[in-house]
Design an enzyme around this catalytic site. Structure first.
Site, PDB file in Angstrom:
ATOM      1  N   CYS A 238      32.074  37.156  40.664  1.00  0.00           N
ATOM      2  CA  CYS A 238      30.975  38.085  40.984  1.00  0.00           C
ATOM      3  C   CYS A 238      31.360  38.796  42.272  1.00  0.00           C
ATOM      4  CB  CYS A 238      29.670  37.325  41.181  1.00  0.00           C
ATOM      5  SG  CYS A 238      29.247  36.240  39.815  1.00  0.00           S
ATOM      6  N   GLY A 242      32.973  43.438  47.127  1.00  0.00           N
ATOM      7  CA  GLY A 242      34.243  42.876  47.586  1.00  0.00           C
ATOM      8  C   GLY A 242      34.236  42.167  48.929  1.00  0.00           C
ATOM      9  N   GLY A 243      33.069  41.894  49.497  1.00  0.00           N
ATOM     10  CA  GLY A 243      33.043  41.245  50.813  1.00  0.00           C
ATOM     11  C   GLY A 243      33.926  39.994  50.874  1.00  0.00           C
ATOM     12  N   LYS A 244      33.719  39.089  49.935  1.00  0.00           N
ATOM     13  CA  LYS A 244      34.484  37.834  49.998  1.00  0.00           C
ATOM     14  C   LYS A 244      35.885  38.012  49.428  1.00  0.00           C
ATOM     15  CE  LYS A 244      30.281  35.237  50.111  1.00  0.00           C
ATOM     16  NZ  LYS A 244      29.435  36.442  49.842  1.00  0.00           N
ATOM     17  N   ASP A 262      33.101  41.789  38.016  1.00  0.00           N
ATOM     18  CA  ASP A 262      31.657  41.951  38.221  1.00  0.00           C
ATOM     19  C   ASP A 262      31.138  42.748  37.033  1.00  0.00           C
ATOM     20  OD1 ASP A 262      29.785  41.713  41.038  1.00  0.00           O
ATOM     21  OD2 ASP A 262      28.990  43.005  39.461  1.00  0.00           O
ATOM     22  N   ASP A 308      30.126  33.681  43.421  1.00  0.00           N
ATOM     23  CA  ASP A 308      29.205  34.126  44.482  1.00  0.00           C
ATOM     24  C   ASP A 308      28.017  34.728  43.736  1.00  0.00           C
ATOM     25  OD1 ASP A 308      28.153  34.818  46.917  1.00  0.00           O
ATOM     26  OD2 ASP A 308      29.386  36.598  47.174  1.00  0.00           O
ATOM     27  N   CYS A 361      23.338  33.369  48.532  1.00  0.00           N
ATOM     28  CA  CYS A 361      22.663  33.692  49.792  1.00  0.00           C
ATOM     29  C   CYS A 361      21.174  33.418  49.602  1.00  0.00           C
ATOM     30  CB  CYS A 361      22.959  35.107  50.260  1.00  0.00           C
ATOM     31  SG  CYS A 361      22.565  36.378  49.060  1.00  0.00           S
TER      32      CYS A 361
HETATM   33  C1  LIG Z   1      25.902  38.016  45.692  1.00  0.00           C
HETATM   34  S1  LIG Z   1      26.466  39.416  44.866  1.00  0.00           S
HETATM   35  C2  LIG Z   1      28.199  39.363  45.166  1.00  0.00           C
HETATM   36  C3  LIG Z   1      28.580  39.696  46.581  1.00  0.00           C
HETATM   37  C4  LIG Z   1      30.072  39.788  46.814  1.00  0.00           C
HETATM   38  N1  LIG Z   1      30.774  38.630  46.275  1.00  0.00           N
HETATM   39  C5  LIG Z   1      30.381  39.936  48.284  1.00  0.00           C
HETATM   40  O1  LIG Z   1      30.823  38.981  48.921  1.00  0.00           O
HETATM   41  O2  LIG Z   1      30.180  41.054  48.796  1.00  0.00           O
HETATM   42  C6  LIG Z   1      26.371  38.946  43.188  1.00  0.00           C
HETATM   43  C7  LIG Z   1      27.057  39.871  42.223  1.00  0.00           C
HETATM   44  O3  LIG Z   1      26.934  39.311  40.914  1.00  0.00           O
HETATM   45  C8  LIG Z   1      26.992  40.372  39.992  1.00  0.00           C
HETATM   46  N2  LIG Z   1      26.553  39.884  38.683  1.00  0.00           N
HETATM   47  C9  LIG Z   1      25.319  39.835  38.167  1.00  0.00           C
HETATM   48  N3  LIG Z   1      25.346  39.305  36.921  1.00  0.00           N
HETATM   49  C10 LIG Z   1      26.640  39.005  36.662  1.00  0.00           C
HETATM   50  C11 LIG Z   1      27.314  38.437  35.546  1.00  0.00           C
HETATM   51  N4  LIG Z   1      26.648  38.059  34.469  1.00  0.00           N
HETATM   52  N5  LIG Z   1      28.646  38.293  35.612  1.00  0.00           N
HETATM   53  C12 LIG Z   1      29.329  38.669  36.720  1.00  0.00           C
HETATM   54  N6  LIG Z   1      28.743  39.211  37.818  1.00  0.00           N
HETATM   55  C13 LIG Z   1      27.408  39.378  37.780  1.00  0.00           C
HETATM   56  C14 LIG Z   1      26.142  41.445  40.634  1.00  0.00           C
HETATM   57  O4  LIG Z   1      26.475  42.715  40.123  1.00  0.00           O
HETATM   58  C15 LIG Z   1      26.486  41.278  42.126  1.00  0.00           C
HETATM   59  O5  LIG Z   1      27.477  42.199  42.516  1.00  0.00           O
END
Ligand SMILES: C[S@@+](CC[C@H](N)C(=O)[O-])C[C@H]1O[C@@H](n2cnc3c(N)ncnc32)[C@H](O)[C@@H]1O
Length: 433
Positions: A238, A242-244, A262, A308, A361
């Site tokens: 997820c 791209g932060g992590k 994602d 994430d 988070c």
């Molecule tokens: C907490 S955010 C990720 C933040 C990112 N890893 C960072 O560090 O900046 C969760 C992400 O999960 C994605 N997401 C939602 N449903 C998903 C799925 N079924 N499969 C993969 N990613 C999904 C969202 O689009 C979102 O970008």
């Protein structure tokens, strides 16, 4: 702008945010692009008003109902003297040009009634939580409920992560100091710098040339605990913007494979751009389709997978004071189910002996310990991997808490709220077990 015009601008912005447009900083930035005539002082004053109202939405909900319009929210706070920098309701709502429309007779009566008997708001309102979430936060924070919810409702500092592929923390701190910006090293994250207040990063060469990225220290800690190392095959399931992924690319010294997925192609495109700017060539970003065919070739091959997970975001109240107000009991149940499905999907990608790291988070047990507990119950070929060792290798100071899973909070650690858990796949288990 006159005070009444600033108040009206704040009312319009709050209504946009309340219509489901968020986070507030993005809506504010959008507003400034549309209203170029607003000067720097007006922008600061309007943003101050917007956040003052959003951070008191619990009180608004207690006085006027959680779904009320921004005009009524402001009136409620003004009547009970909770917006200190605004003139009294009669002056602010006198019907001035560019200001709010004049008070109706019914509004004037309501304001007078509220002002005469302001009362004390209930604990959930002071905590800026909907009433139904109070029990979950009390269960989480115990005696620290008031301190933690207050810290979750205060503004966050601005944290940067130095890109280890391009610079050292000391060099960037010196570069910022030369530009008149005092940055202090973060407590736990070895590449973090904390700035005392907002800075227009777009103008700084260190930002433009990819030596720093904006990343809360809690997010930096979570990425470091994945333990991604040079030469490994790592999946960020997820990856979002791209932060992590960026932090892991640097930890891997740009050697190995980093697969970023994602379902949101727009966010992932942003991740690809940021990775390129940071000089990370090891990453491959691909949107994830419904049948997950993009993952087929990775099954059973990965050293580490980070989930994430999409979550309530309740750990990010410092940036988005309405985050708890957007959650519903049914929404929370749906999130927990999605988080469980993502863990199952991630588990299939790991090689025997590989490591699954789960991050949210959220501060809610239902999205954290409960999801991990359920996964471990259903997947006996996985076992919890304490985080204390990874903490010692990759972070500074003592690991807070038990050493098994990690919960970072604004009050205790000065970060956004983050939960991290790691689970290892048995060495013996086959990829399809
Ligand atoms: C907490 S955010 C990720 C933040 C990112 N890893 C960072 O560090 O900046 C969760 C992400 O999960 C994605 N997401 C939602 N449903 C998903 C799925 N079924 N499969 C993969 N990613 C999904 C969202 O689009 C979102 O970008």
């Amino acid at each position: 702008m006159r005070p009444a015009a600033r108040l009206q601008a704040a009312i319009e912005i709050i209504d946009r945010i309340r219509q489901g447009l968020f986070p507030p900083d993005r809506i504010l930035a959008q507003t400034w692009r549309e209203r170029r005539y607003a000067g720097a002082k007006d922008r600061v004053a309007i943003a101050g008003l917007v956040y003052a109202v959003l951070r008191q939405w619990g009180v608004v909900a207690a006085l006027a109902g959680p779904g009320c319009a921004a005009r009524r929210a402001c009136l409620a706070l003004l009547a009970t003297r909770r917006l200190p920098d605004v003139p009294d309701p009669a002056a602010a709502f006198a019907g001035e040009a560019y200001g709010p429309a004049a008070l109706s007779a019914a509004e004037a009566a309501w304001v007078a009634e509220l002002g005469a008997e302001p009362g004390s708001p209930p604990a959930w309102a002071v905590a800026n939580l909907p009433a139904w979430l109070e029990a979950a936060y009390r269960q989480r924070f115990g005696e620290a409920f008031a301190l933690e919810t207050a810290a979750l409702n205060r503004p966050a500092p601005l944290d940067l992560r130095v890109n280890g592929l391009r610079a050292t923390r000391e060099a960037v701190a010196a570069e910022l100091a030369a530009a008149g910006i005092v940055a202090s090293p973060t407590t736990y994250a070895p590449l973090g710098l904390r700035l005392p207040g907002p800075v227009r990063l777009q103008h700084l060469p260190a930002y433009r040339q990819g030596r720093v990225e904006v990343q809360d220290e809690g997010s930096q800690v979570a990425a470091a605990l994945v333990g991604a190392a040079a030469g490994e095959t790592v999946v960020d399931l997820c990856a979002g913007a791209g932060g992590k992924s960026l932090a892991m690319a640097a930890a891997m010294a740009d050697r190995g494979q980093l697969h970023c997925f994602d379902t949101d192609a727009t966010r992932l495109a942003e991740a690809a751009g940021r990775l390129a700017r940071a000089g990370a060539t090891l990453a491959r970003c691909r949107p994830l389709s419904g049948d997950h065919r993009e993952l087929a070739a990775l099954r059973g091959r990965c050293d580490r997978v980070l989930v994430d997970a999409p979550c309530s975001g309740t750990g990010t109240g410092r940036r988005d004071p309405l985050v708890a107000w957007r959650l519903t009991p049914a929404g929370l149940t749906d999130l927990a189910a999605l988080q469980g499905r993502l863990l199952d999907l991630a588990a299939e990608l790991l090689r025997p002996g590989g490591q699954l790291v789960y991050v949210t988070c959220s501060v809610l047990e239902a999205e954290n310990e409960a999801v991990v507990g359920e996964f471990l119950e259903q997947n006996r070929h996985f076992a919890p991997r304490p985080l204390a060792g990874a903490w010692q290798r990759h972070l500074h100071g003592e690991m807070p808490g038990s050493g098994r899973t990690l919960l970072l909070t604004p009050h205790r650690h000065g970060t956004d709220g983050f939960f991290v858990a790691a689970m290892g796949r048995d060495n013996a288990s086959s990829p399809t077990a």
